[in-house]
Motif scaffolding. Structure first.
Motif, PDB file in Angstrom:
ATOM      1  N   GLU A   1       0.989  -1.241  -0.013  1.00 27.50           N
ATOM      2  CA  GLU A   1      -0.160  -0.050   0.045  1.00 27.50           C
ATOM      3  C   GLU A   1       0.758   1.008   0.041  1.00 27.50           C
ATOM      4  OE1 GLU A   1      -3.788   2.189   2.398  1.00 27.50           O
ATOM      5  OE2 GLU A   1      -3.415  -0.054   2.650  1.00 27.50           O
ATOM      6  N   PHE A   2       0.972   1.878  -1.215  1.00 24.07           N
ATOM      7  CA  PHE A   2       1.694   3.098  -1.326  1.00 24.07           C
ATOM      8  C   PHE A   2       1.445   4.283  -0.353  1.00 24.07           C
ATOM      9  CE2 PHE A   2       2.211   1.289  -5.914  1.00 24.07           C
ATOM     10  CZ  PHE A   2       3.502   1.056  -5.531  1.00 24.07           C
ATOM     11  N   GLN A   3       2.165   4.686   0.473  1.00 24.82           N
ATOM     12  CA  GLN A   3       1.983   5.677   1.582  1.00 24.82           C
ATOM     13  C   GLN A   3       1.811   7.139   0.717  1.00 24.82           C
ATOM     14  OE1 GLN A   3       4.927   5.991   4.694  1.00 24.82           O
ATOM     15  NE2 GLN A   3       4.839   3.725   4.938  1.00 24.82           N
ATOM     16  N   SER A   4       0.999   7.736   1.269  1.00 23.65           N
ATOM     17  CA  SER A   4       0.592   9.099   0.627  1.00 23.65           C
ATOM     18  C   SER A   4       1.864   9.853   0.528  1.00 23.65           C
ATOM     19  CB  SER A   4      -0.233   9.987   1.771  1.00 23.65           C
ATOM     20  OG  SER A   4      -0.542  11.264   1.504  1.00 23.65           O
ATOM     21  N   GLY A   5       1.996  10.684  -0.515  1.00 31.05           N
ATOM     22  CA  GLY A   5       3.285  11.471  -1.110  1.00 31.05           C
ATOM     23  C   GLY A   5       4.473  10.636  -1.790  1.00 31.05           C
ATOM     24  N   SER A   6       4.100   9.330  -1.710  1.00 31.70           N
ATOM     25  CA  SER A   6       5.383   8.378  -2.521  1.00 31.70           C
ATOM     26  C   SER A   6       5.241   8.761  -3.838  1.00 31.70           C
ATOM     27  CB  SER A   6       4.683   7.092  -2.372  1.00 31.70           C
ATOM     28  OG  SER A   6       4.690   6.522  -0.817  1.00 31.70           O
ATOM     29  N   LYS A   7       6.670   8.506  -4.525  1.00 34.50           N
ATOM     30  CA  LYS A   7       6.630   8.922  -5.739  1.00 34.50           C
ATOM     31  C   LYS A   7       6.928   7.473  -6.551  1.00 34.50           C
ATOM     32  CE  LYS A   7       7.912  13.728  -5.232  1.00 34.50           C
ATOM     33  NZ  LYS A   7       8.977  14.729  -5.772  1.00 34.50           N
ATOM     34  N   ILE A   8       6.205   7.221  -7.759  1.00 36.92           N
ATOM     35  CA  ILE A   8       6.410   5.924  -8.251  1.00 36.92           C
ATOM     36  C   ILE A   8       6.577   6.107  -9.741  1.00 36.92           C
ATOM     37  CG2 ILE A   8       5.361   3.761  -8.744  1.00 36.92           C
ATOM     38  CD1 ILE A   8       5.716   4.437  -5.784  1.00 36.92           C
ATOM     39  N   MET A   9       7.440   5.537 -10.168  1.00 40.18           N
ATOM     40  CA  MET A   9       7.536   5.784 -12.056  1.00 40.18           C
ATOM     41  C   MET A   9       7.375   4.340 -12.337  1.00 40.18           C
ATOM     42  SD  MET A   9      11.100   6.789 -14.282  1.00 40.18           S
ATOM     43  CE  MET A   9      12.212   5.950 -13.492  1.00 40.18           C
ATOM     44  N   ASP A  10       6.485   4.553 -13.547  1.00 40.23           N
ATOM     45  CA  ASP A  10       6.018   3.275 -14.269  1.00 40.23           C
ATOM     46  C   ASP A  10       6.955   3.666 -15.849  1.00 40.23           C
ATOM     47  OD1 ASP A  10       4.934   1.439 -15.767  1.00 40.23           O
ATOM     48  OD2 ASP A  10       2.985   2.309 -16.141  1.00 40.23           O
TER      49      ASP A  10
ATOM     50  N   ALA B   1       0.213   2.097 -14.369  1.00 46.58           N
ATOM     51  CA  ALA B   1       0.349   3.465 -13.975  1.00 46.58           C
ATOM     52  C   ALA B   1      -1.018   3.920 -13.444  1.00 46.58           C
ATOM     53  CB  ALA B   1       1.105   4.444 -14.619  1.00 46.58           C
ATOM     54  N   ILE B   2      -2.022   3.851 -14.613  1.00 39.85           N
ATOM     55  CA  ILE B   2      -3.282   4.785 -14.330  1.00 39.85           C
ATOM     56  C   ILE B   2      -4.260   4.149 -13.371  1.00 39.85           C
ATOM     57  CG2 ILE B   2      -5.425   4.868 -15.761  1.00 39.85           C
ATOM     58  CD1 ILE B   2      -3.789   6.009 -18.084  1.00 39.85           C
ATOM     59  N   PRO B   3      -4.200   2.503 -13.430  1.00 36.31           N
ATOM     60  CA  PRO B   3      -5.142   1.872 -12.413  1.00 36.31           C
ATOM     61  C   PRO B   3      -4.662   2.291 -11.018  1.00 36.31           C
ATOM     62  CG  PRO B   3      -4.656   0.421 -14.207  1.00 36.31           C
ATOM     63  CD  PRO B   3      -3.861   1.694 -14.487  1.00 36.31           C
ATOM     64  N   LEU B   4      -3.498   2.154 -10.901  1.00 37.89           N
ATOM     65  CA  LEU B   4      -2.500   2.574  -9.517  1.00 37.89           C
ATOM     66  C   LEU B   4      -2.697   4.034  -9.092  1.00 37.89           C
ATOM     67  CD1 LEU B   4       0.648   0.638  -9.932  1.00 37.89           C
ATOM     68  CD2 LEU B   4      -1.335  -0.098  -8.447  1.00 37.89           C
ATOM     69  N   ALA B   5      -3.002   4.901 -10.216  1.00 34.03           N
ATOM     70  CA  ALA B   5      -3.120   6.298  -9.766  1.00 34.03           C
ATOM     71  C   ALA B   5      -4.374   6.487  -9.296  1.00 34.03           C
ATOM     72  CB  ALA B   5      -2.890   7.216 -10.935  1.00 34.03           C
ATOM     73  N   ILE B   6      -5.735   5.641 -10.009  1.00 35.86           N
ATOM     74  CA  ILE B   6      -6.793   5.889  -9.274  1.00 35.86           C
ATOM     75  C   ILE B   6      -6.988   5.259  -8.027  1.00 35.86           C
ATOM     76  CG2 ILE B   6      -9.179   5.020  -9.704  1.00 35.86           C
ATOM     77  CD1 ILE B   6      -8.530   4.756 -12.848  1.00 35.86           C
ATOM     78  N   LEU B   7      -6.313   4.140  -7.731  1.00 40.93           N
ATOM     79  CA  LEU B   7      -6.536   3.362  -6.494  1.00 40.93           C
ATOM     80  C   LEU B   7      -5.786   4.264  -5.445  1.00 40.93           C
ATOM     81  CD1 LEU B   7      -7.666   1.014  -5.065  1.00 40.93           C
ATOM     82  CD2 LEU B   7      -5.359  -0.108  -5.358  1.00 40.93           C
ATOM     83  N   PHE B   8      -4.794   4.783  -5.692  1.00 33.99           N
ATOM     84  CA  PHE B   8      -3.806   5.782  -4.679  1.00 33.99           C
ATOM     85  C   PHE B   8      -3.883   7.260  -5.110  1.00 33.99           C
ATOM     86  CE2 PHE B   8      -1.910   1.384  -4.823  1.00 33.99           C
ATOM     87  CZ  PHE B   8      -2.118   1.109  -3.159  1.00 33.99           C
ATOM     88  N   PRO B   9      -4.838   8.137  -4.720  1.00 32.71           N
ATOM     89  CA  PRO B   9      -4.913   9.445  -5.166  1.00 32.71           C
ATOM     90  C   PRO B   9      -3.995  10.404  -4.635  1.00 32.71           C
ATOM     91  CG  PRO B   9      -6.787   8.926  -4.068  1.00 32.71           C
ATOM     92  CD  PRO B   9      -6.122   7.578  -4.120  1.00 32.71           C
ATOM     93  N   GLU B  10      -3.487   9.895  -3.351  1.00 38.06           N
ATOM     94  CA  GLU B  10      -2.533  10.637  -2.717  1.00 38.06           C
ATOM     95  C   GLU B  10      -1.028  10.450  -3.270  1.00 38.06           C
ATOM     96  OE1 GLU B  10      -3.613  13.156  -0.772  1.00 38.06           O
ATOM     97  OE2 GLU B  10      -5.637  12.190  -1.411  1.00 38.06           O
ATOM     98  N   VAL B  11      -0.936   9.502  -4.326  1.00 36.25           N
ATOM     99  CA  VAL B  11       0.414   9.234  -4.464  1.00 36.25           C
ATOM    100  C   VAL B  11       0.728   9.792  -5.987  1.00 36.25           C
ATOM    101  CG1 VAL B  11       1.973   7.191  -5.252  1.00 36.25           C
ATOM    102  CG2 VAL B  11       0.395   6.956  -3.279  1.00 36.25           C
ATOM    103  N   HIS B  12       2.086  10.180  -6.086  1.00 38.17           N
ATOM    104  CA  HIS B  12       2.550  10.740  -7.488  1.00 38.17           C
ATOM    105  C   HIS B  12       2.949   9.682  -8.316  1.00 38.17           C
ATOM    106  CE1 HIS B  12       1.917  14.422  -5.268  1.00 38.17           C
ATOM    107  NE2 HIS B  12       2.738  13.931  -4.506  1.00 38.17           N
ATOM    108  N   PHE B  13       2.434   9.757  -9.481  1.00 32.08           N
ATOM    109  CA  PHE B  13       2.938   8.742 -10.510  1.00 32.08           C
ATOM    110  C   PHE B  13       3.492   9.301 -11.819  1.00 32.08           C
ATOM    111  CE2 PHE B  13      -0.058   6.346  -8.031  1.00 32.08           C
ATOM    112  CZ  PHE B  13       0.469   5.098  -8.049  1.00 32.08           C
ATOM    113  N   TYR B  14       4.688   8.792 -12.267  1.00 28.75           N
ATOM    114  CA  TYR B  14       5.300   9.563 -13.340  1.00 28.75           C
ATOM    115  C   TYR B  14       5.360   7.986 -14.527  1.00 28.75           C
ATOM    116  CZ  TYR B  14       8.866  11.844 -16.319  1.00 28.75           C
ATOM    117  OH  TYR B  14       9.717  12.023 -17.444  1.00 28.75           O
ATOM    118  N   ALA B  15       4.545   8.152 -15.442  1.00 29.96           N
ATOM    119  CA  ALA B  15       4.432   7.385 -16.691  1.00 29.96           C
ATOM    120  C   ALA B  15       5.498   7.627 -18.112  1.00 29.96           C
ATOM    121  CB  ALA B  15       3.177   6.951 -16.962  1.00 29.96           C
ATOM    122  N   ILE B  16       6.351   6.772 -18.122  1.00 28.02           N
ATOM    123  CA  ILE B  16       7.139   7.174 -19.229  1.00 28.02           C
ATOM    124  C   ILE B  16       7.024   6.042 -20.272  1.00 28.02           C
ATOM    125  CG2 ILE B  16       8.678   8.690 -18.025  1.00 28.02           C
ATOM    126  CD1 ILE B  16      10.920   6.323 -18.125  1.00 28.02           C
TER     127      ILE B  16
END
Length: 207
Positions: free
Chosen positions: A60-69, A78-93
């Motif tokens: 369970e990603f903690q709020s404020g975490s940064k994740i790169m796909d 990335a997109i399903p995870l970004a929906i599930l974790f709205p307080e987490v920052h995702f960068y999809a490349i």
């Protein structure tokens, strides 16, 4: 969708609506730019959305975490995870521009504020992240060489910072150089036969 609601019963109305929109969005975009195979578009929720969310069964990603796909393709995981974790920052490349075009448009349509998509090679990324996620874009040794320098040194999750990789089959040989790697069988969480050989592989890169 039913399986997603069963597996993740605490979704908000907004999250449910966002997940529900995925089918029509991807059908529309896939008719213009083919980012998902024709047979898979009918199985979008099991083979792409639920598969992506397998990572959320491991951490369970903690709020404020940064994740790169890396190698996000049509936006998975990335997109399903970004929906599930709205307080987490995702960068999809991804290196393919047309795929990033689709991802960007889906992000806009869903009004997701916590994810950014860019045409970029992993080796050229200058930021650091808590975790790198991906769906089997290459073998693990090559993947590690691409992303090793983008992982934050300080971990704040139960799992050490590193890679969370969605892959299937026998990975013994591929993971031989990574003795700290852990494999999580998605068949332990999801009943569909698609997941019988599918796994989330955690490779810690920082302590």
């Amino acid at each position: 969708m039913e399986e997603i609601l069963q597996q993740f019963p605490d979704l908000t109305e907004i999250q449910i609506q966002q997940f529900e929109k995925l089918q029509s969005l991807y059908e529309d975009w896939n008719s213009k730019i083919n980012v998902i195979s024709r047979k898979d578009i009918d199985e979008l929720y099991s083979r792409h959305v639920l598969h992506s969310l397998g990572i959320a069964k491991v951490i369970e990603f903690q709020s404020g975490s940064k994740i790169m796909d890396v190698g996000t393709g049509g936006g998975f995981p990335a997109i399903p995870l970004a929906i599930l974790f709205p307080e987490v920052h995702f960068y999809a490349i991804d290196i393919i521009a047309k795929k990033i075009k689709v991802v960007t448009e889906v992000i806009k349509a869903l009004e997701l504020k916590n994810i950014k998509a860019e045409q970029m090679r992993a080796e050229n990324v200058k930021h650091e992240f808590d975790f790198i996620v991906s769906r089997a874009v290459t073998n693990m040794p090559d993947f590690v060489s691409w992303v090793r320098g983008t992982v934050k040194s300080k971990s704040k999750h139960e799992l050490q910072n590193g890679i969370l990789y969605l892959k299937g089959g026998d990975l013994t040989e591929e993971l031989a150089d990574f003795p700290k790697a852990t494999e999580y069988n998605l068949s332990d969480f999801f009943k569909d036969e698609f997941f019988e050989t599918k796994k989330v592989v955690h490779v810690p890169l920082k302590g």
